[in-house]
Design a protein around this motif. Structure first.
Motif, PDB file in Angstrom:
ATOM      1  N   HIS A  83      -8.899   8.918   4.510  1.00 31.03           N
ATOM      2  CA  HIS A  83     -10.230   8.550   4.986  1.00 31.03           C
ATOM      3  C   HIS A  83     -11.200   9.725   4.867  1.00 31.03           C
ATOM      4  N   ARG A  84     -10.730  10.910   5.245  1.00 29.94           N
ATOM      5  CA  ARG A  84     -11.573  12.103   5.139  1.00 29.94           C
ATOM      6  C   ARG A  84     -11.897  12.412   3.683  1.00 29.94           C
ATOM      7  N   LYS A  85     -10.923  12.289   2.818  1.00 31.79           N
ATOM      8  CA  LYS A  85     -11.137  12.553   1.389  1.00 31.79           C
ATOM      9  C   LYS A  85     -12.160  11.579   0.811  1.00 31.79           C
ATOM     10  N   TYR A  86     -12.082  10.310   1.197  1.00 29.03           N
ATOM     11  CA  TYR A  86     -13.053   9.327   0.719  1.00 29.03           C
ATOM     12  C   TYR A  86     -14.455   9.657   1.224  1.00 29.03           C
ATOM     13  N   ASP A  87     -14.549  10.084   2.483  1.00 30.67           N
ATOM     14  CA  ASP A  87     -15.855  10.452   3.025  1.00 30.67           C
ATOM     15  C   ASP A  87     -16.450  11.625   2.241  1.00 30.67           C
ATOM     16  N   ASP A 101       0.863  -1.179   0.000  1.00 26.18           N
ATOM     17  CA  ASP A 101       0.000   0.000   0.000  1.00 26.18           C
ATOM     18  C   ASP A 101       0.904   1.234   0.000  1.00 26.18           C
ATOM     19  N   PRO A 102       1.527   1.543  -1.144  1.00 23.60           N
ATOM     20  CA  PRO A 102       2.590   2.568  -1.166  1.00 23.60           C
ATOM     21  C   PRO A 102       2.134   3.965  -0.784  1.00 23.60           C
ATOM     22  N   TRP A 103       0.854   4.288  -0.954  1.00 22.81           N
ATOM     23  CA  TRP A 103       0.370   5.617  -0.572  1.00 22.81           C
ATOM     24  C   TRP A 103      -0.313   5.591   0.803  1.00 22.81           C
ATOM     25  N   HIS A 104      -0.256   4.477   1.488  1.00 20.97           N
ATOM     26  CA  HIS A 104      -0.821   4.338   2.839  1.00 20.97           C
ATOM     27  C   HIS A 104      -2.300   4.740   2.870  1.00 20.97           C
ATOM     28  N   LEU A 105      -3.028   4.285   1.863  1.00 16.36           N
ATOM     29  CA  LEU A 105      -4.427   4.674   1.730  1.00 16.36           C
ATOM     30  C   LEU A 105      -5.294   4.140   2.862  1.00 16.36           C
ATOM     31  N   ALA A 106      -4.907   2.995   3.411  1.00 15.75           N
ATOM     32  CA  ALA A 106      -5.747   2.358   4.424  1.00 15.75           C
ATOM     33  C   ALA A 106      -5.543   2.927   5.827  1.00 15.75           C
ATOM     34  N   GLU A 107      -4.513   3.742   6.017  1.00 15.77           N
ATOM     35  CA  GLU A 107      -4.202   4.168   7.380  1.00 15.77           C
ATOM     36  C   GLU A 107      -4.215   5.668   7.606  1.00 15.77           C
ATOM     37  N   ARG A 108      -4.151   6.488   6.558  1.00 15.53           N
ATOM     38  CA  ARG A 108      -4.050   7.934   6.749  1.00 15.53           C
ATOM     39  C   ARG A 108      -5.423   8.579   6.922  1.00 15.53           C
ATOM     40  N   TRP A 109      -5.541   9.420   7.943  1.00 14.32           N
ATOM     41  CA  TRP A 109      -6.765  10.180   8.145  1.00 14.32           C
ATOM     42  C   TRP A 109      -7.062  11.065   6.946  1.00 14.32           C
ATOM     43  N   TYR A 110      -6.019  11.638   6.343  1.00 15.10           N
ATOM     44  CA  TYR A 110      -6.221  12.463   5.145  1.00 15.10           C
ATOM     45  C   TYR A 110      -7.015  11.695   4.092  1.00 15.10           C
ATOM     46  N   VAL A 154      -5.531  -0.419  -3.662  1.00 14.18           N
ATOM     47  CA  VAL A 154      -5.773  -1.542  -2.744  1.00 14.18           C
ATOM     48  C   VAL A 154      -7.239  -1.663  -2.331  1.00 14.18           C
ATOM     49  N   GLY A 155      -8.128  -0.873  -2.951  1.00 15.65           N
ATOM     50  CA  GLY A 155      -9.552  -1.047  -2.738  1.00 15.65           C
ATOM     51  C   GLY A 155     -10.150  -0.301  -1.564  1.00 15.65           C
ATOM     52  N   GLU A 156      -9.459   0.706  -1.059  1.00 15.09           N
ATOM     53  CA  GLU A 156      -9.974   1.444   0.092  1.00 15.09           C
ATOM     54  C   GLU A 156     -11.244   2.214  -0.266  1.00 15.09           C
ATOM     55  N   LEU A 157     -11.213   2.947  -1.366  1.00 15.75           N
ATOM     56  CA  LEU A 157     -12.419   3.642  -1.819  1.00 15.75           C
ATOM     57  C   LEU A 157     -13.428   2.646  -2.371  1.00 15.75           C
ATOM     58  N   THR A 158     -12.954   1.578  -2.971  1.00 22.31           N
ATOM     59  CA  THR A 158     -13.831   0.545  -3.533  1.00 22.31           C
ATOM     60  C   THR A 158     -14.790   0.007  -2.474  1.00 22.31           C
ATOM     61  N   LEU A 159     -14.279  -0.258  -1.296  1.00 14.51           N
ATOM     62  CA  LEU A 159     -15.118  -0.771  -0.215  1.00 14.51           C
ATOM     63  C   LEU A 159     -16.239   0.203   0.125  1.00 14.51           C
ATOM     64  N   ARG A 160     -15.948   1.482   0.111  1.00  9.65           N
ATOM     65  CA  ARG A 160     -16.964   2.478   0.417  1.00  9.65           C
ATOM     66  C   ARG A 160     -17.980   2.600  -0.710  1.00  9.65           C
ATOM     67  N   LEU A 161     -17.499   2.576  -1.958  1.00 11.96           N
ATOM     68  CA  LEU A 161     -18.408   2.658  -3.098  1.00 11.96           C
ATOM     69  C   LEU A 161     -19.334   1.449  -3.160  1.00 11.96           C
ATOM     70  N   ALA A 162     -18.857   0.306  -2.716  1.00 11.21           N
ATOM     71  CA  ALA A 162     -19.658  -0.918  -2.761  1.00 11.21           C
ATOM     72  C   ALA A 162     -20.970  -0.766  -2.006  1.00 11.21           C
ATOM     73  N   GLU A 163     -20.968   0.079  -0.992  1.00  9.30           N
ATOM     74  CA  GLU A 163     -22.177   0.277  -0.190  1.00  9.30           C
ATOM     75  C   GLU A 163     -23.223   1.120  -0.919  1.00  9.30           C
ATOM     76  N   ARG A 164     -22.830   1.764  -2.018  1.00  9.77           N
ATOM     77  CA  ARG A 164     -23.742   2.669  -2.727  1.00  9.77           C
ATOM     78  C   ARG A 164     -24.094   2.176  -4.125  1.00  9.77           C
TER      79      ARG A 164
END
Length: 205
Positions: free
Chosen positions: A28-32, A17-26, A53-63
């Motif tokens: 998570h807030r941007k995805y929200d 996860d080279p951009w640390h998408l799963a752990e950075r608050w920045y 790595v599917g971080e935004l994908t998981l959120r989109l799946a709910e919609r």
């Protein structure tokens, strides 16, 4: 020239996860904020290229009733597929755009942290494919880092006027911060009418 494949392959070679998408608050807030900027509560068929790595994908799946996500790097695809395995309506594939744009149409296309990797010719081709695939009244959302990066050919602010000139799209929301630019566009049909706003959809305006 567009950013070469070797850049992305090298990034994932050194970290899953080279951009640390799963752990950075920045992130998570941007995805929200990305999800909040979608004008409709649910979509029939969505496409998310460069899913990493599917971080935004998981959120989109709910919609979404159906969601196709893709990335050009095999290890990223494997991670995203593993993380979304519990969602039978999500498909994750390895694709390189714009040449391997998927068939069919979508009522949601998410172009997040993607467009600044393409040179002018490839960017034009990709945006043409996106507009052709976007259903009338559908949503196209773009989100891009707004600080200079050696491997980025533009910032979010520099991409904004390019997107504003794309035929077939109308800007419906424009959120700008020091760090990123988030824009929502509606697909314009043959009648050239703007998609209804969230308030208009519920008879409030």
């Amino acid at each position: 020239m567009s950013t070469p494949a070797s850049y992305f392959e090298s990034m994932y070679r050194h970290s899953p996860d080279p951009w640390h998408l799963a752990e950075r608050w920045y992130e998570h807030r941007k995805y929200d904020l990305t999800l909040a900027a979608l004008p409709r509560p649910r979509y029939r068929r969505a496409f998310e290229p460069a899913c990493s790595v599917g971080e935004l994908t998981l959120r989109l799946a709910e919609r979404c009733d159906a969601l196709l996500a893709c990335d050009r790097v095999a290890s990223a695809v494997e991670t995203a597929a593993r993380r979304t395995a519990g969602h039978s309506h999500v498909t994750v594939e390895q694709r390189t755009l714009p040449g391997q744009w998927p068939d069919g149409t979508f009522d949601l296309i998410v172009l997040s942290e993607l467009l600044y990797y393409f040179d002018a010719t490839a960017l034009d081709a990709l945006l043409r494919r996106a507009v052709t695939a976007l259903e009338p009244g559908g949503t196209l959302i773009t989100v891009h880092w707004n600080h200079p990066v050696d491997e980025h050919l533009a910032t979010g602010a520099e991409l904004a006027p390019v997107l504003a000139k794309v035929p077939g799209l109308t800007l419906t929301a424009d959120h700008r911060e020091d760090d990123f630019v988030l824009q929502t566009f509606g697909g314009v049909g043959p009648d050239q009418r703007r998609p209804p706003s969230p308030a208009q959809r519920e008879g409030l305006a």
